[in-house]
Write an enzyme that holds these catalytic residues in place. Structure first.
Site, PDB file in Angstrom:
ATOM      1  N   PHE A  64      50.933  -0.774  75.418  1.00 28.22           N
ATOM      2  CA  PHE A  64      51.690  -0.137  76.498  1.00 28.22           C
ATOM      3  C   PHE A  64      50.765   0.530  77.522  1.00 28.22           C
ATOM      4  O   PHE A  64      51.117   0.637  78.705  1.00 28.22           O
ATOM      5  CB  PHE A  64      52.650   0.902  75.889  1.00 28.22           C
ATOM      6  CG  PHE A  64      53.710   1.369  76.833  1.00 28.22           C
ATOM      7  CD1 PHE A  64      54.773   0.553  77.181  1.00 28.22           C
ATOM      8  CD2 PHE A  64      53.645   2.649  77.391  1.00 28.22           C
ATOM      9  CE1 PHE A  64      55.742   0.984  78.069  1.00 28.22           C
ATOM     10  CE2 PHE A  64      54.615   3.087  78.269  1.00 28.22           C
ATOM     11  CZ  PHE A  64      55.672   2.262  78.608  1.00 28.22           C
ATOM     12  N   GLU A  65      49.584   0.947  77.082  1.00 32.44           N
ATOM     13  CA  GLU A  65      48.639   1.644  77.976  1.00 32.44           C
ATOM     14  C   GLU A  65      47.703   0.680  78.709  1.00 32.44           C
ATOM     15  O   GLU A  65      46.877   1.118  79.530  1.00 32.44           O
ATOM     16  CB  GLU A  65      47.797   2.656  77.180  1.00 32.44           C
ATOM     17  CG  GLU A  65      48.518   3.943  76.812  1.00 32.44           C
ATOM     18  CD  GLU A  65      49.558   3.764  75.700  1.00 32.44           C
ATOM     19  OE1 GLU A  65      49.307   2.974  74.767  1.00 32.44           O
ATOM     20  OE2 GLU A  65      50.636   4.394  75.801  1.00 32.44           O
ATOM     21  N   VAL A  88      50.906  -7.181  69.902  1.00 31.65           N
ATOM     22  CA  VAL A  88      52.172  -6.538  69.552  1.00 31.65           C
ATOM     23  C   VAL A  88      52.854  -7.390  68.487  1.00 31.65           C
ATOM     24  O   VAL A  88      53.063  -8.595  68.693  1.00 31.65           O
ATOM     25  CB  VAL A  88      53.098  -6.389  70.782  1.00 31.65           C
ATOM     26  CG1 VAL A  88      54.239  -5.411  70.461  1.00 31.65           C
ATOM     27  CG2 VAL A  88      52.335  -5.915  71.992  1.00 31.65           C
ATOM     28  N   THR A  93      62.332  -2.406  64.798  1.00 32.94           N
ATOM     29  CA  THR A  93      63.012  -1.773  65.937  1.00 32.94           C
ATOM     30  C   THR A  93      62.791  -2.595  67.201  1.00 32.94           C
ATOM     31  O   THR A  93      62.125  -3.616  67.173  1.00 32.94           O
ATOM     32  CB  THR A  93      62.462  -0.352  66.164  1.00 32.94           C
ATOM     33  OG1 THR A  93      61.112  -0.487  66.599  1.00 32.94           O
ATOM     34  CG2 THR A  93      62.530   0.478  64.894  1.00 32.94           C
ATOM     35  N   HIS A  95      61.054  -1.687  69.708  1.00 35.31           N
ATOM     36  CA  HIS A  95      59.801  -1.303  70.344  1.00 35.31           C
ATOM     37  C   HIS A  95      59.091  -2.515  70.952  1.00 35.31           C
ATOM     38  O   HIS A  95      58.550  -2.452  72.050  1.00 35.31           O
ATOM     39  CB  HIS A  95      58.872  -0.691  69.276  1.00 35.31           C
ATOM     40  CG  HIS A  95      58.528   0.721  69.549  1.00 35.31           C
ATOM     41  ND1 HIS A  95      59.205   1.774  68.986  1.00 35.31           N
ATOM     42  CD2 HIS A  95      57.585   1.260  70.353  1.00 35.31           C
ATOM     43  CE1 HIS A  95      58.690   2.903  69.420  1.00 35.31           C
ATOM     44  NE2 HIS A  95      57.709   2.619  70.248  1.00 35.31           N
ATOM     45  N   PHE A 120      45.583 -11.750  81.032  1.00 38.17           N
ATOM     46  CA  PHE A 120      46.490 -11.175  80.031  1.00 38.17           C
ATOM     47  C   PHE A 120      46.192 -11.747  78.645  1.00 38.17           C
ATOM     48  O   PHE A 120      46.694 -12.817  78.290  1.00 38.17           O
ATOM     49  CB  PHE A 120      47.921 -11.505  80.455  1.00 38.17           C
ATOM     50  CG  PHE A 120      48.980 -10.724  79.737  1.00 38.17           C
ATOM     51  CD1 PHE A 120      49.139  -9.367  79.963  1.00 38.17           C
ATOM     52  CD2 PHE A 120      49.832 -11.348  78.845  1.00 38.17           C
ATOM     53  CE1 PHE A 120      50.135  -8.648  79.316  1.00 38.17           C
ATOM     54  CE2 PHE A 120      50.832 -10.645  78.188  1.00 38.17           C
ATOM     55  CZ  PHE A 120      50.975  -9.279  78.426  1.00 38.17           C
ATOM     56  N   ARG A 134      45.601 -16.665  65.964  1.00 38.79           N
ATOM     57  CA  ARG A 134      45.323 -16.785  67.404  1.00 38.79           C
ATOM     58  C   ARG A 134      44.216 -15.831  67.861  1.00 38.79           C
ATOM     59  O   ARG A 134      44.005 -15.617  69.042  1.00 38.79           O
ATOM     60  CB  ARG A 134      46.616 -16.510  68.194  1.00 38.79           C
ATOM     61  CG  ARG A 134      47.637 -17.622  68.021  1.00 38.79           C
ATOM     62  CD  ARG A 134      49.048 -17.184  68.292  1.00 38.79           C
ATOM     63  NE  ARG A 134      49.989 -18.298  68.140  1.00 38.79           N
ATOM     64  CZ  ARG A 134      50.433 -18.764  66.951  1.00 38.79           C
ATOM     65  NH1 ARG A 134      50.041 -18.187  65.818  1.00 38.79           N
ATOM     66  NH2 ARG A 134      51.260 -19.788  66.896  1.00 38.79           N
TER      67      ARG A 134
END
Ligand code: DLZ
Length: 176
Positions: A64-65, A88, A93, A95, A120, A134
């Site tokens: 997220f940062e 990720v 959840t 999230h 990315f 990966r």
């Protein structure tokens, strides 16, 4: 979906990166994976001729940062491109969705507003095994792919800048 056992990190040729500078932002979450992505990215940049002192590495807490970490590079350094590396893994959840969409949208906006390539290198998987496959496993290394993308985009930007200068010079000559 990638084919079973397909290595997605095989490239025919990578342009020379000896006159390029890169910033790499690495998420600390799922560190085993992100360190493997980092290893792949650095190896690929070095193989393309990028000097060690032209690769700057910084860590952020999580995926997220990553956009803000990339923005710090854009704002405070003279790198040609940034590579963001994260992983990720789907949990119980929601999230996962928020982190993935926050990171992707943030990076897309950043590239456009700073006119700077940001590659990315974020894995978004269901399991740790899929991520490891990966990150130097049987499906290659997303860090390598992100590094190749960054090199290609810097090359493209340099070419476009150069040809725009030539076109403008030609135009001025014709007008005078
Ligand atoms: C909170 C969180 C969760 C649940 N999962 C991950 C993940 O799988 N990968 C990752 O890079 N980061 C995760 N984080 C942390 C967030 O990215 C972020 O660091 C925190 O929400 C604090 O802003």
């Amino acid at each position: 979906m990638s084919e079973k056992k397909k290595n997605l990190s095989q490239f025919n040729s990578v342009p020379p990166a000896d006159d390029m500078r890169f910033g790499i932002v690495v998420a600390e979450w799922n560190g085993e994976v992100t360190e493997a992505l980092l290893k792949g990215a650095v190896k690929t940049l070095r193989k393309a001729g990028c000097a060690e002192h032209n690769i700057l590495i910084k860590y952020v807490p999580g995926t997220f940062e990553l956009p803000l970490g990339a923005q710090f590079f854009a704002q405070y350094t003279d790198v040609d491109a940034v590579i963001v590396l994260g992983c990720v893994i789907q949990g119980e959840t929601r999230h996962f969705e928020y982190i993935c969409s926050g990171a992707t949208q943030g990076i897309v906006q950043l590239q456009i507003s700073w006119n700077m390539p940001i590659a990315f290198g974020v894995l978004t998987t269901d399991t740790m095994d899929q991520a490891l496959a990966r990150a130097g496993g049987e499906h290659g290394n997303k860090g390598d792919e992100a590094a190749v993308t960054a090199i290609n985009m810097v090359k493209l930007q340099n070419e476009m800048e150069q040809s725009a200068e030539n076109i403008n010079r030609e135009f001025t000559r014709n007008v005078n």
